[in-house]
Write a protein that holds these residues in place. Structure first.
Motif, PDB file in Angstrom:
ATOM      1  N   LEU A 213       0.608  -1.142   0.106  1.00 22.68           N
ATOM      2  CA  LEU A 213      -0.131   0.036   0.099  1.00 22.68           C
ATOM      3  C   LEU A 213       0.859   1.154   0.010  1.00 22.68           C
ATOM      4  O   LEU A 213       0.279   2.352  -0.168  1.00 22.68           O
ATOM      5  CB  LEU A 213      -0.864  -0.047   1.319  1.00 22.68           C
ATOM      6  CG  LEU A 213      -2.135  -1.297   1.348  1.00 22.68           C
ATOM      7  CD1 LEU A 213      -2.771  -0.970   2.623  1.00 22.68           C
ATOM      8  CD2 LEU A 213      -2.864  -0.992   0.265  1.00 22.68           C
ATOM      9  N   SER A 214       1.983   1.170   0.405  1.00 18.05           N
ATOM     10  CA  SER A 214       2.930   2.541   0.682  1.00 18.05           C
ATOM     11  C   SER A 214       4.240   1.864   0.287  1.00 18.05           C
ATOM     12  O   SER A 214       4.813   0.811   0.270  1.00 18.05           O
ATOM     13  CB  SER A 214       2.717   2.883   1.947  1.00 18.05           C
ATOM     14  OG  SER A 214       3.243   1.987   2.918  1.00 18.05           O
ATOM     15  N   SER A 215       5.291   3.096   0.185  1.00 10.37           N
ATOM     16  CA  SER A 215       6.630   2.749   0.063  1.00 10.37           C
ATOM     17  C   SER A 215       7.532   2.246   1.165  1.00 10.37           C
ATOM     18  O   SER A 215       6.923   2.626   2.279  1.00 10.37           O
ATOM     19  CB  SER A 215       7.342   4.298  -0.582  1.00 10.37           C
ATOM     20  OG  SER A 215       6.784   4.680  -1.775  1.00 10.37           O
ATOM     21  N   ILE A 216       8.300   1.361   1.015  1.00  8.57           N
ATOM     22  CA  ILE A 216       9.008   0.865   2.215  1.00  8.57           C
ATOM     23  C   ILE A 216      10.450   1.568   2.134  1.00  8.57           C
ATOM     24  O   ILE A 216      11.244   1.609   1.361  1.00  8.57           O
ATOM     25  CB  ILE A 216       9.388  -0.571   2.008  1.00  8.57           C
ATOM     26  CG1 ILE A 216       8.185  -1.443   1.736  1.00  8.57           C
ATOM     27  CG2 ILE A 216       9.869  -1.313   3.269  1.00  8.57           C
ATOM     28  CD1 ILE A 216       8.315  -2.684   1.221  1.00  8.57           C
ATOM     29  N   THR A 217      10.398   2.405   3.231  1.00 10.77           N
ATOM     30  CA  THR A 217      11.632   3.291   3.463  1.00 10.77           C
ATOM     31  C   THR A 217      12.153   2.931   4.981  1.00 10.77           C
ATOM     32  O   THR A 217      11.572   2.650   5.702  1.00 10.77           O
ATOM     33  CB  THR A 217      11.082   4.895   3.424  1.00 10.77           C
ATOM     34  OG1 THR A 217      10.127   4.976   4.507  1.00 10.77           O
ATOM     35  CG2 THR A 217      10.472   5.214   2.215  1.00 10.77           C
ATOM     36  N   PRO A 218      13.648   3.429   4.810  1.00  3.00           N
ATOM     37  CA  PRO A 218      14.318   3.191   6.153  1.00  3.00           C
ATOM     38  C   PRO A 218      13.806   3.994   7.273  1.00  3.00           C
ATOM     39  O   PRO A 218      13.269   5.373   7.018  1.00  3.00           O
ATOM     40  CB  PRO A 218      15.952   3.734   5.895  1.00  3.00           C
ATOM     41  CG  PRO A 218      15.996   3.714   4.345  1.00  3.00           C
ATOM     42  CD  PRO A 218      14.331   3.851   3.719  1.00  3.00           C
ATOM     43  N   GLY A 219      13.424   3.723   8.423  1.00  5.40           N
ATOM     44  CA  GLY A 219      13.044   4.431   9.367  1.00  5.40           C
ATOM     45  C   GLY A 219      11.395   4.641   9.533  1.00  5.40           C
ATOM     46  O   GLY A 219      10.988   5.519  10.073  1.00  5.40           O
ATOM     47  N   MET A 220      10.845   3.816   8.652  1.00  6.54           N
ATOM     48  CA  MET A 220       9.367   4.149   8.389  1.00  6.54           C
ATOM     49  C   MET A 220       8.593   3.712   9.788  1.00  6.54           C
ATOM     50  O   MET A 220       7.522   4.188   9.783  1.00  6.54           O
ATOM     51  CB  MET A 220       8.822   3.411   7.457  1.00  6.54           C
ATOM     52  CG  MET A 220       9.171   1.820   7.435  1.00  6.54           C
ATOM     53  SD  MET A 220       8.588   0.721   6.152  1.00  6.54           S
ATOM     54  CE  MET A 220       6.901   0.849   6.087  1.00  6.54           C
ATOM     55  N   GLY A 221       9.274   3.238  10.536  1.00  8.38           N
ATOM     56  CA  GLY A 221       8.281   2.966  11.827  1.00  8.38           C
ATOM     57  C   GLY A 221       8.522   3.889  13.034  1.00  8.38           C
ATOM     58  O   GLY A 221       7.686   3.902  14.004  1.00  8.38           O
ATOM     59  N   ASP A 222       9.357   4.816  12.801  1.00 10.87           N
ATOM     60  CA  ASP A 222       9.600   5.732  13.886  1.00 10.87           C
ATOM     61  C   ASP A 222       8.235   6.777  13.957  1.00 10.87           C
ATOM     62  O   ASP A 222       7.776   7.146  15.035  1.00 10.87           O
ATOM     63  CB  ASP A 222      10.819   6.932  13.634  1.00 10.87           C
ATOM     64  CG  ASP A 222      11.984   5.995  13.438  1.00 10.87           C
ATOM     65  OD1 ASP A 222      12.136   4.874  14.230  1.00 10.87           O
ATOM     66  OD2 ASP A 222      13.167   6.328  13.184  1.00 10.87           O
TER      67      ASP A 222
END
Length: 286
Positions: A213-222
């Motif tokens: 559904l969305s882009s997977i990016t570094p730090g996306m969980g913050d």
């Protein structure tokens, strides 16, 4: 805002709220029952998304990737709880904050070492690549509806387990009086390991489901971590029902806020939290 556009936004808010619930339910279990402030919970969401991306690339099948990634997430939770958190249950929350903040740094760096700093995406899986026509100009993706349905089923299962099973009784009793539960011969350490592992798996599974559904990016969980803490506080710490309704409320606010009141969109969820705490200081369903 016409009726069709309002309907699409309503569906988006509902689906996003249910996804938030998956993450927040694990957080409220860990925080409310175990007393652990797990700042690394958002990083588990990120790890879940990257596992879905990596395994889908290797196996060529999103569903098979999910089946393999969920046990990996459970194992990760078990290792973290036994190696790092087991000694902190009777210590001050400051120790937990420092340790779990350190885990954020470790997990974010591990992500960069394993998967790099590029932005990735996962294709919509079969057979949910289509869309439902709402009007001549508006369509709604079938996969979003599927994600909402999966989250609803899991929400019902979690609530039923907590409220109507022996395991749920033990979990609730352990949250109220750990020493009494141990005195009844129940291994509370094993119970807490189970709760933490399930909480991590729920956050990771939410990341897996959100990957297409969305882009997977570094730090996306913050950023998602802050939102989930807001959900937990609004709903009431330790309350699964509270996490559910809090997540839906925040999901709707984050969806409609930029459309209806863009000037307040960035602070709307915090205003809602402040208003709820003024009326009910312990949350909606403490």
């Amino acid at each position: 805002m016409d009726l069709a556009f309002f309907g699409v936004q309503l569906l988006n808010g509902f689906q996003y709220g249910l996804l938030l619930f998956l993450i927040a339910s694990g957080l409220t279990l860990i925080f409310g029952i175990m007393g652990i402030i797990n700042l690394a919970h958002g990083a588990m969401y990120m790890i879940g998304a990257y596992l879905a991306f990596d395994l889908t690339q290797r196996l060529g099948n999103f569903w098979l990737a999910i089946l393999i990634a969920v046990p990996i997430a459970v194992l990760l939770g078990l290792v973290i709880e036994r190696l790092f958190l087991d000694t902190l249950y009777k210590r001050d929350h400051l120790y937990q904050v420092l340790l779990t903040f350190g885990l954020i740094l470790v997990l974010n760096e591990a992500q960069r070492i394993i998967w790099g700093g590029d932005v990735h995406s996962v294709a919509l899986p079969e057979p949910f690549t289509g869309a439902i026509a709402l009007t001549d100009n508006l369509q709604y993706p079938v996969y979003r509806l599927f994600v909402a349905a999966v989250c609803l089923v899991l929400a019902g299962a979690i609530y039923w387990i907590i409220r109507h099973t022996r395991l749920g009784i033990v979990i609730r009793a352990g949250a109220v009086n750990r020493e009494m539960v141990e005195g009844l011969g129940i291994n509370i350490r094993t119970l807490f390991t189970l709760i933490f592992s399930v909480g991590v798996a729920l956050a990771a599974f939410a990341g897996m489901m959100a990957a297409p559904l969305s882009s997977i990016t570094p730090g996306m969980g913050d950023s998602i971590l802050i939102t989930c803490f807001v959900v937990v506080v609004i709903g009431g710490i330790g309350s699964i029902k509270g996490a559910f309704f809090g997540a839906l409320l925040i999901g709707m606010a984050e969806t409609f806020g930029p459309v209806l009141i863009p000037s307040l969109a960035s602070m709307l969820i915090y205003l809602i939290m402040a208003l709820v705490l003024l009326i009910k200081p312990r949350g909606l369903f403490a």
